[in-house]
Design a protein around this motif. Structure first.
Motif, PDB file in Angstrom:
ATOM      1  N   GLY A  37     -65.283   7.730  18.416  1.00 31.23           N
ATOM      2  CA  GLY A  37     -65.098   7.047  17.326  1.00 31.23           C
ATOM      3  C   GLY A  37     -65.843   5.705  17.436  1.00 31.23           C
ATOM      4  O   GLY A  37     -66.324   5.368  18.348  1.00 31.23           O
ATOM      5  N   ARG A  38     -65.846   4.921  16.138  1.00 29.68           N
ATOM      6  CA  ARG A  38     -66.398   3.691  16.029  1.00 29.68           C
ATOM      7  C   ARG A  38     -66.037   2.541  16.834  1.00 29.68           C
ATOM      8  O   ARG A  38     -66.518   1.535  17.417  1.00 29.68           O
ATOM      9  CB  ARG A  38     -66.884   3.210  14.633  1.00 29.68           C
ATOM     10  CG  ARG A  38     -68.035   3.792  14.019  1.00 29.68           C
ATOM     11  CD  ARG A  38     -67.549   4.205  12.520  1.00 29.68           C
ATOM     12  NE  ARG A  38     -66.395   5.184  12.255  1.00 29.68           N
ATOM     13  CZ  ARG A  38     -66.240   5.739  11.165  1.00 29.68           C
ATOM     14  NH1 ARG A  38     -67.036   5.506  10.077  1.00 29.68           N
ATOM     15  NH2 ARG A  38     -65.246   6.485  11.062  1.00 29.68           N
ATOM     16  N   THR A  39     -64.480   2.635  16.929  1.00 33.15           N
ATOM     17  CA  THR A  39     -63.981   1.642  17.458  1.00 33.15           C
ATOM     18  C   THR A  39     -63.878   1.215  18.918  1.00 33.15           C
ATOM     19  O   THR A  39     -64.209  -0.034  19.313  1.00 33.15           O
ATOM     20  CB  THR A  39     -62.211   1.851  17.207  1.00 33.15           C
ATOM     21  OG1 THR A  39     -62.084   1.960  15.900  1.00 33.15           O
ATOM     22  CG2 THR A  39     -61.540   0.640  17.775  1.00 33.15           C
ATOM     23  N   LEU A  66     -59.323  12.922  24.040  1.00 31.99           N
ATOM     24  CA  LEU A  66     -58.239  13.416  22.945  1.00 31.99           C
ATOM     25  C   LEU A  66     -58.590  14.599  22.149  1.00 31.99           C
ATOM     26  O   LEU A  66     -57.757  15.474  22.046  1.00 31.99           O
ATOM     27  CB  LEU A  66     -58.036  12.352  21.991  1.00 31.99           C
ATOM     28  CG  LEU A  66     -57.232  10.969  22.347  1.00 31.99           C
ATOM     29  CD1 LEU A  66     -57.718  10.105  21.178  1.00 31.99           C
ATOM     30  CD2 LEU A  66     -55.878  11.335  22.550  1.00 31.99           C
ATOM     31  N   ASP A  67     -59.827  14.688  21.811  1.00 34.98           N
ATOM     32  CA  ASP A  67     -60.168  15.730  20.902  1.00 34.98           C
ATOM     33  C   ASP A  67     -61.673  16.095  20.713  1.00 34.98           C
ATOM     34  O   ASP A  67     -62.474  15.598  21.316  1.00 34.98           O
ATOM     35  CB  ASP A  67     -59.564  15.475  19.569  1.00 34.98           C
ATOM     36  CG  ASP A  67     -59.924  13.854  19.286  1.00 34.98           C
ATOM     37  OD1 ASP A  67     -60.717  13.385  19.736  1.00 34.98           O
ATOM     38  OD2 ASP A  67     -59.210  13.248  18.393  1.00 34.98           O
ATOM     39  N   TYR A  80     -67.993  15.636  20.492  1.00 35.57           N
ATOM     40  CA  TYR A  80     -67.222  14.475  21.182  1.00 35.57           C
ATOM     41  C   TYR A  80     -67.662  14.304  22.719  1.00 35.57           C
ATOM     42  O   TYR A  80     -67.695  13.362  23.338  1.00 35.57           O
ATOM     43  CB  TYR A  80     -65.840  14.321  20.998  1.00 35.57           C
ATOM     44  CG  TYR A  80     -65.498  13.695  19.499  1.00 35.57           C
ATOM     45  CD1 TYR A  80     -66.400  13.382  18.791  1.00 35.57           C
ATOM     46  CD2 TYR A  80     -64.191  14.064  19.154  1.00 35.57           C
ATOM     47  CE1 TYR A  80     -66.064  12.784  17.481  1.00 35.57           C
ATOM     48  CE2 TYR A  80     -63.813  13.398  17.630  1.00 35.57           C
ATOM     49  CZ  TYR A  80     -64.863  12.848  16.972  1.00 35.57           C
ATOM     50  OH  TYR A  80     -64.491  12.511  15.588  1.00 35.57           O
ATOM     51  N   GLY A 132     -57.764   5.119  19.139  1.00 41.47           N
ATOM     52  CA  GLY A 132     -58.065   4.622  18.005  1.00 41.47           C
ATOM     53  C   GLY A 132     -56.926   4.845  17.074  1.00 41.47           C
ATOM     54  O   GLY A 132     -56.188   5.553  17.057  1.00 41.47           O
ATOM     55  N   HIS A 138     -53.571   8.265  11.668  1.00 40.05           N
ATOM     56  CA  HIS A 138     -53.469   9.444  12.813  1.00 40.05           C
ATOM     57  C   HIS A 138     -53.825   8.625  14.024  1.00 40.05           C
ATOM     58  O   HIS A 138     -54.544   7.714  14.220  1.00 40.05           O
ATOM     59  CB  HIS A 138     -54.474  10.496  12.337  1.00 40.05           C
ATOM     60  CG  HIS A 138     -55.874  10.264  12.290  1.00 40.05           C
ATOM     61  ND1 HIS A 138     -56.605  10.941  11.454  1.00 40.05           N
ATOM     62  CD2 HIS A 138     -56.764   9.515  13.086  1.00 40.05           C
ATOM     63  CE1 HIS A 138     -58.014  10.580  11.529  1.00 40.05           C
ATOM     64  NE2 HIS A 138     -58.040   9.700  12.900  1.00 40.05           N
ATOM     65  N   ILE A 139     -53.416   9.504  15.145  1.00 41.84           N
ATOM     66  CA  ILE A 139     -53.832   9.148  16.471  1.00 41.84           C
ATOM     67  C   ILE A 139     -54.443  10.555  16.921  1.00 41.84           C
ATOM     68  O   ILE A 139     -53.667  11.522  16.567  1.00 41.84           O
ATOM     69  CB  ILE A 139     -52.789   8.544  17.432  1.00 41.84           C
ATOM     70  CG1 ILE A 139     -51.453   9.389  17.378  1.00 41.84           C
ATOM     71  CG2 ILE A 139     -52.578   7.113  17.035  1.00 41.84           C
ATOM     72  CD1 ILE A 139     -50.287   8.536  18.105  1.00 41.84           C
ATOM     73  N   GLY A 140     -55.526  10.512  17.770  1.00 46.00           N
ATOM     74  CA  GLY A 140     -56.310  11.844  18.061  1.00 46.00           C
ATOM     75  C   GLY A 140     -56.315  12.340  16.542  1.00 46.00           C
ATOM     76  O   GLY A 140     -56.783  11.506  15.783  1.00 46.00           O
TER      77      GLY A 140
END
Ligand code: F6R
Length: 261
Positions: A37-39, A66-67, A80, A132, A138-140
């Protein structure tokens, strides 16, 4: 929850990198749980800098992401696995065989999910899990109202998540609507959690995660039960919190061994 409010996302990422680097220095064969992700992009950039300039050694490190989107092969530039190779793995001295991202393009996804859990167990569990936070909490890819005890499984992405990620994905038509993700139960077994959330779009999710009730409508709120979770925010993402002064007070009064800098 340890809540640390930094002035900017940039300083939040630098602090996040310090926390992860500290873990690797204390335990050279640490097992890291990683997020995309961006974070965390700048956090990874800082880890790469630490590797190049300060000799941060990844040679014994194992990672579990995570995913992964269902249907995307690792070489797809939206996968990912591709993200991790580009942002971290190919810039440091990590053994690629020790980097794990769920496979989203295998015939038997159920077997992949079970095997992913086993691989985490076999590695001795996750020492520190980076997260993130989705705009919906949501997480993951554990979307609101899913079980707070879920394990690695195939999840359907919410419309909001699809819309949020479409900008990055480019072509939203071909965006997968399913992902393999560690469950919340899996994430909660990590020995330490480091969650980063930045920017005004995360205000509501941050409020619900930290100060809202523990509830499946905000999957991140499950972290209230984790014995060792650190939440790093910037000023904009913390704008809705009631206890900002308290978090800053605690941060100012930490003992030396409780600080990361
Ligand atoms: C990524 C992941 C997601 C993101 C979340 C925030 O591996 O699991 O939960 O962390 O969607 O995404 P960004 O950082 O792009 O705002």
């Amino acid at each position: 929850m340890e809540v640390i409010i930094q002035e900017t996302a940039n300083s939040g990422c630098l602090l996040g990198a310090k926390i992860i680097a500290k873990k690797i220095r204390e335990k050279p064969d640490a097992v890291l749980g990683l997020a995309t992700g961006r974070t965390p992009e700048k956090l990874y950039r800082e880890l790469v800098r630490m590797h190049r300039e300060d000799g941060l050694d990844f040679s014994q490190v194992t990672t579990f992401n995570l995913d992964e989107y269902v249907g995307l092969p690792p070489e797809n530039d939206q996968s990912y696995r591709y993200f991790m190779n580009e942002h971290l793995f190919r810039h440091v001295n990590i053994d690629l065989a020790k980097t794990h991202v769920p496979a989203g393009n295998v015939a038997d996804l159920h077997a992949e999910c079970r095997d992913y859990e086993k691989r985490i167990q076999d590695a001795g569990g996750i020492d520190i899990q980076l997260l993130g936070l989705g705009r919906n909490g949501h997480i993951g890819f554990n979307e609101p109202t899913g079980s707070l005890r879920s394990r690695t499984w195939i999840k359907i992405l919410s419309e909001q998540t699809l819309n949020d990620n479409a900008a990055v994905f480019g072509d939203s038509e071909s965006m997968p609507k399913h992902a393999v993700t560690m469950g919340i139960g899996t994430i909660m077994e990590a020995r330490q959690i480091l969650l980063l959330a930045f920017g005004p779009a995360k205000v509501r999710a941050v409020m619900e995660m930290i100060e809202g009730p523990l509830a499946a409508v905000c999957p991140g709120s499950a972290l209230q039960e984790h014995p060792r979770s650190t939440i790093v925010l910037d000023e904009p993402s913390s704008a809705g919190l009631r206890f900002v002064d308290h978090y800053k007070w605690v941060d100012r009064n930490k003992l030396t061994w409780q600080r990361y800098d």
